[in-house]
Design an enzyme around this catalytic site. Structure first.
Site, PDB file in Angstrom:
ATOM      1  N   CYS A 232       0.884  -1.189   0.000  1.00 38.96           N
ATOM      2  CA  CYS A 232       0.000   0.000   0.000  1.00 38.96           C
ATOM      3  C   CYS A 232       0.908   1.222   0.000  1.00 38.96           C
ATOM      4  O   CYS A 232       0.918   2.030   0.918  1.00 38.96           O
ATOM      5  CB  CYS A 232      -0.909   0.013   1.231  1.00 38.96           C
ATOM      6  SG  CYS A 232      -1.823  -1.525   1.503  1.00 38.96           S
ATOM      7  N   GLY A 236       4.778   6.872  -1.370  1.00 39.06           N
ATOM      8  CA  GLY A 236       6.071   6.206  -1.187  1.00 39.06           C
ATOM      9  C   GLY A 236       7.022   6.680  -0.115  1.00 39.06           C
ATOM     10  O   GLY A 236       8.220   6.416  -0.197  1.00 39.06           O
ATOM     11  N   GLY A 237       6.533   7.334   0.932  1.00 40.80           N
ATOM     12  CA  GLY A 237       7.441   7.757   2.007  1.00 40.80           C
ATOM     13  C   GLY A 237       8.226   6.595   2.598  1.00 40.80           C
ATOM     14  O   GLY A 237       9.446   6.663   2.762  1.00 40.80           O
ATOM     15  N   LYS A 238       7.535   5.498   2.872  1.00 38.95           N
ATOM     16  CA  LYS A 238       8.201   4.331   3.474  1.00 38.95           C
ATOM     17  C   LYS A 238       8.976   3.547   2.418  1.00 38.95           C
ATOM     18  O   LYS A 238      10.013   2.952   2.718  1.00 38.95           O
ATOM     19  CB  LYS A 238       7.170   3.455   4.194  1.00 38.95           C
ATOM     20  CG  LYS A 238       6.490   4.189   5.349  1.00 38.95           C
ATOM     21  CD  LYS A 238       5.400   3.381   6.004  1.00 38.95           C
ATOM     22  CE  LYS A 238       4.630   4.201   7.011  1.00 38.95           C
ATOM     23  NZ  LYS A 238       3.728   5.185   6.402  1.00 38.95           N
ATOM     24  N   ASP A 283      -4.777  -3.325 -10.159  1.00 38.53           N
ATOM     25  CA  ASP A 283      -6.034  -3.066 -10.878  1.00 38.53           C
ATOM     26  C   ASP A 283      -6.907  -4.329 -10.955  1.00 38.53           C
ATOM     27  O   ASP A 283      -8.006  -4.322 -11.494  1.00 38.53           O
ATOM     28  CB  ASP A 283      -5.753  -2.510 -12.274  1.00 38.53           C
ATOM     29  CG  ASP A 283      -4.710  -3.322 -13.024  1.00 38.53           C
ATOM     30  OD1 ASP A 283      -4.324  -4.403 -12.529  1.00 38.53           O
ATOM     31  OD2 ASP A 283      -4.284  -2.881 -14.110  1.00 38.53           O
ATOM     32  N   ASP A 301       1.179  -1.393   4.917  1.00 38.74           N
ATOM     33  CA  ASP A 301       0.859  -0.152   5.634  1.00 38.74           C
ATOM     34  C   ASP A 301      -0.617   0.106   5.337  1.00 38.74           C
ATOM     35  O   ASP A 301      -0.970   0.839   4.428  1.00 38.74           O
ATOM     36  CB  ASP A 301       1.766   0.979   5.117  1.00 38.74           C
ATOM     37  CG  ASP A 301       1.542   2.280   5.862  1.00 38.74           C
ATOM     38  OD1 ASP A 301       0.967   2.239   6.959  1.00 38.74           O
ATOM     39  OD2 ASP A 301       1.924   3.339   5.332  1.00 38.74           O
ATOM     40  N   CYS A 354      -1.637   3.872  10.963  1.00 40.39           N
ATOM     41  CA  CYS A 354      -1.458   5.113  11.733  1.00 40.39           C
ATOM     42  C   CYS A 354      -2.727   5.351  12.564  1.00 40.39           C
ATOM     43  O   CYS A 354      -3.253   6.446  12.633  1.00 40.39           O
ATOM     44  CB  CYS A 354      -1.132   6.300  10.836  1.00 40.39           C
ATOM     45  SG  CYS A 354      -2.320   6.603   9.531  1.00 40.39           S
TER      46      CYS A 354
END
Length: 404
Positions: A232, A236-238, A283, A301, A354
């Site tokens: 997920c 793309g921070g992680k 998709d 995530d 989160c």
């Protein structure tokens, strides 16, 4: 502090959009900041921070001002009068502030400070639900912390620089930072400032990423050369943190149901110099099935209520509905059941959210481990992060291992 008419007008316009039209606060603030080219950094900071402040304390201020939604323009001026009075700001002699009952405002504030759901400005259902899951005492501490303004935390991109070099480069720009204990790649800004205009950002030397969020990639225990799936990935921070931890070696498959988010990740990866990331849009079930038993590590995530990140998304308090939480818990269970099949025997998976709700976190993991899909997995460890203890966002992560 003195109030300036044009800045207050902008704030009123923004709040009407957020409250009456349901527009996301961050989008509204972005637009407002472009409104007048003559505004300096202080003017922009006033508009952004005042808007977020009144969004954060909407219920409390509305109860004190005795106004109800949908708000008229006059109602919003009343909210600003309450905000300014409680901040100790002298109200100017404008028609909008005529007959403002300053003493009454302070009296009503004292009165409402005895009722948690009004004092901390949350909907009734949210107060009841989280108090039931966390316990009254813990929720009282946590909700107070979730109403504090979030610090700006940077994650140093170790593919391009070191913490010391970045700290020195930012210091030369009068941006002071400090190291964060137990967060090896983090630097916290001592004062809020716009870091996105710096050359260091444009060169990809850092990303803005909360301290709790930085813990997730570390928790996955990746090594250079592995095949890792971020299921997920979003923007793309992680994913980018994983690429840095893997030193650009091996392969990261970044997946998401939203193609536009993966396009943003592609742009960010280029800036960060992360070359081992491949994007795949989910998709259909095909992209998932192709990866069954292929990955050394899988990060889920999961989509969640976001109750741990209310400090940076205060408008989520007013958008979130209890039905959404029921629905998202079903989605979480389905995702965990389906995506876990990508892990190969001996591989590991991290389930993260989160959220601060046990029903979205440890309960999901327990349920998974007793299900058919989870029978080959063992629980390794978990980490629960609460804002009032950490000073960062509320987060949860669990590490599971697939039997060999």
């Amino acid at each position: 502090m003195r109030l300036h008419r044009n800045l207050c007008f902008a704030t009123v316009d923004g709040l009407l959009q957020i409250f009456n039209e349901g527009t996301y606060a961050d989008k509204v603030v972005q637009q407002l900041l472009k409104r007048d080219k003559r505004w300096g950094s202080r003017d922009r900071a006033f508009v952004a921070e005042t808007t977020y402040d009144i969004v954060r304390w909407k219920r409390l201020y509305a109860e004190i001002a005795e106004v109800k939604e949908p708000f008229s323009r006059d109602d919003v001026w009343r909210l600003i009068a309450v905000w300014a009075t409680l901040k100790g700001i002298k109200l100017p002699d404008w028609k909008y502030f005529e007959n403002t009952p300053t003493r009454k405002i302070k009296g009503r504030f004292d009165e409402f400070s005895k009722i948690r759901k009004i004092k901390e400005s949350v909907p009734d259902w949210m107060d009841e639900l989280v108090a039931k899951e966390l316990g009254e005492n813990l929720w009282s501490k946590e909700v107070a912390a979730l109403n504090l303004q979030a610090d700006v935390v940077l994650r140093v991109n170790t593919l391009k620089t070191t913490k010391e070099k970045l700290q020195a480069e930012l210091f030369d720009l009068d941006i002071e930072t400090e190291e964060v204990k137990n967060h090896p790649d983090a630097l916290r800004l001592k004062e809020r400032t716009n870091v996105f205009t710096t050359d260091a950002f444009k060169k990809g030397f850092f990303e803005v990423q909360d301290g709790s969020s930085q813990k997730v990639a570390e928790f996955l225990d990746v090594q250079p050369g592995m095949k890792v799936v971020d299921t997920c990935a979003g923007a793309g921070g992680k994913t980018l943190h994983l690429a840095a931890l893997m030193e650009n070696k091996g392969q990261i498959v970044a997946m998401d149901i939203y193609e536009n988010k993966l396009k943003e990740l592609k742009r960010r990866a280029k800036r960060a110099g992360a070359h081992n990331i491949e994007m795949r849009v989910i998709d259909s079930t095909k992209p998932i099935k192709k990866l069954y038993d292929k990955a050394d590590r899988v990060l889920i995530d999961a989509p969640c209520s976001g109750l741990g990140v209310l400090r940076r998304n205060p408008d989520a308090k007013w958008k979130l509905q209890p039905e959404f939480i029921d629905k998202i818990k079903e989605t979480q269970a389905q995702i965990l059941s389906s995506y876990s099949r990508m892990v190969k025997p001996g591989g590991k998976i991290v389930y993260a959210t989160c959220s601060i709700l046990p029903s979205e976190n440890q309960d999901q993991v327990k349920h998974f481990l007793t299900s058919e899909a989870g029978k080959d997995f063992t629980f390794v460890k978990e980490k629960k992060i609460l804002s009032h203890e950490s000073g960062f966002d509320g987060f949860y992560m669990a590490l599971l291992e697939k039997k060999k």
